[in-house]
Scaffold this motif. Structure first.
Motif, PDB file in Angstrom:
ATOM      1  N   LEU A 238       2.949  -8.267 -15.625  1.00 55.42           N
ATOM      2  CA  LEU A 238       2.488  -7.456 -14.492  1.00 55.42           C
ATOM      3  C   LEU A 238       3.325  -7.690 -13.237  1.00 55.42           C
ATOM      4  N   TRP A 239       3.630  -8.953 -12.933  1.00 50.11           N
ATOM      5  CA  TRP A 239       4.410  -9.229 -11.733  1.00 50.11           C
ATOM      6  C   TRP A 239       5.875  -8.837 -11.913  1.00 50.11           C
ATOM      7  N   PHE A 240       6.352  -8.847 -13.146  1.00 47.31           N
ATOM      8  CA  PHE A 240       7.698  -8.329 -13.422  1.00 47.31           C
ATOM      9  C   PHE A 240       7.749  -6.834 -13.094  1.00 47.31           C
ATOM     10  N   ALA A 241       6.720  -6.100 -13.524  1.00 48.07           N
ATOM     11  CA  ALA A 241       6.652  -4.669 -13.216  1.00 48.07           C
ATOM     12  C   ALA A 241       6.517  -4.445 -11.711  1.00 48.07           C
ATOM     13  N   TYR A 242       5.737  -5.287 -11.052  1.00 51.52           N
ATOM     14  CA  TYR A 242       5.572  -5.189  -9.591  1.00 51.52           C
ATOM     15  C   TYR A 242       6.919  -5.378  -8.891  1.00 51.52           C
ATOM     16  N   GLY A 243       7.683  -6.376  -9.346  1.00 52.48           N
ATOM     17  CA  GLY A 243       8.987  -6.631  -8.748  1.00 52.48           C
ATOM     18  C   GLY A 243       9.956  -5.475  -8.932  1.00 52.48           C
ATOM     19  N   LEU A 244       9.887  -4.840 -10.080  1.00 56.29           N
ATOM     20  CA  LEU A 244      10.759  -3.692 -10.318  1.00 56.29           C
ATOM     21  C   LEU A 244      10.405  -2.523  -9.402  1.00 56.29           C
ATOM     22  N   VAL A 245       9.111  -2.284  -9.227  1.00 60.87           N
ATOM     23  CA  VAL A 245       8.682  -1.148  -8.416  1.00 60.87           C
ATOM     24  C   VAL A 245       9.072  -1.328  -6.954  1.00 60.87           C
TER      25      VAL A 245
ATOM     26  N   SER B  89       0.807  -1.211   0.000  1.00 58.70           N
ATOM     27  CA  SER B  89       0.000   0.000   0.000  1.00 58.70           C
ATOM     28  C   SER B  89       0.849   1.274   0.000  1.00 58.70           C
ATOM     29  N   GLN B  90       2.132   1.178   0.375  1.00 60.50           N
ATOM     30  CA  GLN B  90       2.986   2.347   0.419  1.00 60.50           C
ATOM     31  C   GLN B  90       3.582   2.678  -0.956  1.00 60.50           C
ATOM     32  N   HIS B  91       3.367   1.822  -1.935  1.00 57.26           N
ATOM     33  CA  HIS B  91       3.821   2.045  -3.295  1.00 57.26           C
ATOM     34  C   HIS B  91       2.582   2.116  -4.188  1.00 57.26           C
ATOM     35  N   PRO B  92       2.180   3.292  -4.631  1.00 58.27           N
ATOM     36  CA  PRO B  92       0.992   3.390  -5.488  1.00 58.27           C
ATOM     37  C   PRO B  92       1.076   2.506  -6.725  1.00 58.27           C
ATOM     38  N   TRP B  93       2.239   2.557  -7.395  1.00 58.38           N
ATOM     39  CA  TRP B  93       2.386   1.729  -8.592  1.00 58.38           C
ATOM     40  C   TRP B  93       2.460   0.250  -8.233  1.00 58.38           C
ATOM     41  N   ALA B  94       3.099  -0.067  -7.131  1.00 54.34           N
ATOM     42  CA  ALA B  94       3.165  -1.464  -6.691  1.00 54.34           C
ATOM     43  C   ALA B  94       1.767  -1.982  -6.373  1.00 54.34           C
ATOM     44  N   PHE B  95       0.975  -1.137  -5.726  1.00 54.17           N
ATOM     45  CA  PHE B  95      -0.402  -1.537  -5.406  1.00 54.17           C
ATOM     46  C   PHE B  95      -1.204  -1.749  -6.687  1.00 54.17           C
ATOM     47  N   ALA B  96      -1.021  -0.854  -7.674  1.00 53.27           N
ATOM     48  CA  ALA B  96      -1.752  -0.975  -8.940  1.00 53.27           C
ATOM     49  C   ALA B  96      -1.352  -2.239  -9.689  1.00 53.27           C
ATOM     50  N   PHE B  97      -0.034  -2.464  -9.809  1.00 51.55           N
ATOM     51  CA  PHE B  97       0.426  -3.671 -10.497  1.00 51.55           C
ATOM     52  C   PHE B  97       0.029  -4.931  -9.726  1.00 51.55           C
ATOM     53  N   GLY B  98       0.027  -4.827  -8.391  1.00 58.26           N
ATOM     54  CA  GLY B  98      -0.365  -5.972  -7.579  1.00 58.26           C
ATOM     55  C   GLY B  98      -1.823  -6.339  -7.767  1.00 58.26           C
ATOM     56  N   ILE B  99      -2.702  -5.325  -7.832  1.00 53.51           N
ATOM     57  CA  ILE B  99      -4.128  -5.584  -8.051  1.00 53.51           C
ATOM     58  C   ILE B  99      -4.357  -6.187  -9.436  1.00 53.51           C
ATOM     59  N   LEU B 100      -3.737  -5.564 -10.456  1.00 52.31           N
ATOM     60  CA  LEU B 100      -3.870  -6.105 -11.811  1.00 52.31           C
ATOM     61  C   LEU B 100      -3.275  -7.512 -11.907  1.00 52.31           C
ATOM     62  N   GLY B 101      -2.137  -7.695 -11.221  1.00 51.89           N
ATOM     63  CA  GLY B 101      -1.521  -9.019 -11.208  1.00 51.89           C
ATOM     64  C   GLY B 101      -2.420 -10.051 -10.566  1.00 51.89           C
ATOM     65  N   ASN B 102      -3.127  -9.668  -9.511  1.00 51.77           N
ATOM     66  CA  ASN B 102      -4.064 -10.573  -8.871  1.00 51.77           C
ATOM     67  C   ASN B 102      -5.203 -10.945  -9.818  1.00 51.77           C
ATOM     68  N   LEU B 103      -5.743  -9.948 -10.516  1.00 51.07           N
ATOM     69  CA  LEU B 103      -6.866 -10.203 -11.419  1.00 51.07           C
ATOM     70  C   LEU B 103      -6.462 -11.136 -12.566  1.00 51.07           C
ATOM     71  N   ILE B 104      -5.305 -10.853 -13.174  1.00 54.12           N
ATOM     72  CA  ILE B 104      -4.857 -11.685 -14.286  1.00 54.12           C
ATOM     73  C   ILE B 104      -4.454 -13.076 -13.792  1.00 54.12           C
ATOM     74  N   SER B 105      -3.826 -13.129 -12.622  1.00 54.50           N
ATOM     75  CA  SER B 105      -3.413 -14.422 -12.083  1.00 54.50           C
ATOM     76  C   SER B 105      -4.620 -15.286 -11.729  1.00 54.50           C
ATOM     77  N   ILE B 106      -5.713 -14.650 -11.342  1.00 45.59           N
ATOM     78  CA  ILE B 106      -6.951 -15.407 -11.118  1.00 45.59           C
ATOM     79  C   ILE B 106      -7.388 -16.071 -12.418  1.00 45.59           C
ATOM     80  N   MET B 107      -7.253 -15.330 -13.533  1.00 41.46           N
ATOM     81  CA  MET B 107      -7.573 -15.911 -14.836  1.00 41.46           C
ATOM     82  C   MET B 107      -6.636 -17.067 -15.169  1.00 41.46           C
ATOM     83  N   VAL B 108      -5.368 -16.936 -14.753  1.00 42.37           N
ATOM     84  CA  VAL B 108      -4.412 -18.026 -14.960  1.00 42.37           C
ATOM     85  C   VAL B 108      -4.879 -19.291 -14.249  1.00 42.37           C
TER      86      VAL B 108
END
Length: 302
Positions: A181-188, A7-26
Motif C-alpha cells: 500500500l505504501w509503495f503504491a502511495y509513493g508512486l502516486v 488530500s489533493q491526490h484522490p488515489w494518494a488519499f485512498a492508499f494513505g487511508i488504507l496504509g494507515n489501517l494496515i499499518s495499525i495492524m502492523v
C-alpha cells in the motif's frame, strides 16, 4: 519531489487511508506476543531488535514527513507507531533477563537516542535546506529496509530448531501488505524514497513468510543423553515432543526394568536368558480436542 498534500491526490488519499489501517495492524501485531510475555513474566527467546529498529524507523519517517510537508497521513501513522514501539520496548525491558535488558538499553541509547540526534544535527548544520529531504529520504530507505528485515534475525534460530514458534508471522504478513500500500502511495505522489523503501520492504516481507511456510510444520526432538552407561537398573529418559503449535518438549522418565519384566512375545513366558533392555522413541500427537495419541518407533537394544 513536488510535495503535494495528501488530500489533493484522490488515489494518494485512498492508499494513505488504507496504509494507515494496515499499518495499525502492523503495530498491533506484537500485542499477543507481549501478552504472552506479561503472563509468563519472561521474554523467553523473543528479541528486542525488531522493535528497536521499527521505533527508529518510525521516528525518522515522522521527521521526514515534517520536513517534506503536506504528508499528514504519513505523520499520523508513524507517530502512532512510535508510541506503540516505545511501549513494547518498555515492557520488554521489564521482563527481560539481565543480559537481554542491558543489550536492549544499550542499543536503544546508541540508535534511538544517539544516532537519531546525530542525524538531526547533521541535517541542520551540514546540509542546506534543499538537500535535507533527499538526504533523509535515502537514510530512511536504509533504515526501513532494516526494519522489514529485522524479524529475519531469528531465521538462523528457525533453521536450527526447525520451529517458527518465535518467528512472528502476523508481523511479517502485515508488514508485507503495508509495503504494498505504501509503495503504491509513493508512486502516486511521486515520492521515490517512500516507493523504493516500501517496495524493498514488500520483497523482504515475502521472504519472511517463505521461511515460515517452509518450517511451520516441522519439529525437532531434543534428547538428553546421559553419560552414565546403561546397566541392569538403568533408567531411560524419553523425550516427547508435542506436535501442536507451541512445540513444547516434555521429559518423561521411563521405569527401570529387570530380567523378570521382559516377556517373550510368542509364548508369554518370562525370558530369563537375556539381560537385554529395550528402549523406544516416543512421539505424541495432540488434536484439537486435547486427546493424546502416542506413537513409537521400532524398539532398539541398549
Amino acid at each position: 519531489m513536488g510535495a503535494v498534500a495528501d488530500s489533493q491526490h484522490p488515489w494518494a488519499f485512498a492508499f494513505g487511508i488504507l496504509g494507515n489501517l494496515i499499518s495499525i495492524m502492523v503495530y498491533l501485531a506484537p500485542v499477543p506476543t507481549f501478552y504472552r510475555i506479561y503472563i509468563g513474566k519472561s521474554t523467553e527467546s523473543f528479541q528486542s531488535v525488531p522493535y528497536l529498529v521499527e521505533l527508529f524507523s518510525s521516528t525518522l519517517w515522522v521527521y521526514y514527513a515534517i520536513l517534506k510537508q503536506n504528508a499528514v497521513l504519513f505523520i499520523t501513522i508513524n507517530t502512532f507507531g512510535s508510541v506503540m514501539e516505545t511501549l513494547y520496548i518498555a515492557m520488554y525491558i521489564v521482563y527481560a533477563t539481565n543480559a537481554s535488558r542491558k543489550f536492549t538499553i544499550k542499543l536503544f541509547g546508541f540508535m534511538n537516542l544517539g544516532l537519531f540526534s546525530l542525524i538531526i544535527v547533521l541535517l541542520h548544520y551540514v546540509f542546506h535546506t534543499q538537500y535535507r529531504v533527499p538526504v533523509l529520504g535515502w537514510i530512511n530507505i536504509a533504515i526501513n529496509v532494516c526494519s522489514f528485515a529485522a524479524p529475519l534475525t531469528i531465521v538462523a534460530q528457525v533453521i536450527r530448531t526447525k520451529s517458527v514458534e518465535f518467528m512472528p508471522f502476523s508481523l511479517s504478513f502485515f508488514l508485507t501488505l503495508s509495503g504494498v500500500l505504501w509503495f503504491a502511495y509513493g508512486l502516486v505522489v511521486k515520492d521515490i524514497f517512500i516507493a523504493i523503501s516500501y517496495g524493498l520492504g514488500f520483497v523482504l516481507g515475502l521472504l519472511q513468510m517463505l521461511f515460515y511456510a517452509i518450517y511451520r510444520n516441522r519439529n525437532e526432538v531434543i534428547v538428553d543423553k546421559e553419560k552414565t552407561p546403561p546397566g541392569p537398573n538403568h533408567v531411560t529418559n524419553a523425550v516427547i515432543l508435542s506436535t501442536i503449535a507451541t512445540s513444547e518438549v516434555h521429559s518423561v522418565d521411563a521405569k527401570s526394568c529387570d530380567d523378570n519384566d521382559v516377556e517373550d512375545g510368542k509364548d508369554g513366558n518370562k525370558d530369563s536368558d537375556s539381560n537385554e533392555h529395550k528402549c523406544m522413541e516416543l512421539g505424541v500427537n495432540m488434536d484439537a480436542s486435547g486427546d493424546v495419541q502416542l506413537k513409537s518407533n521400532e524398539p532398539c537394544a541398549v
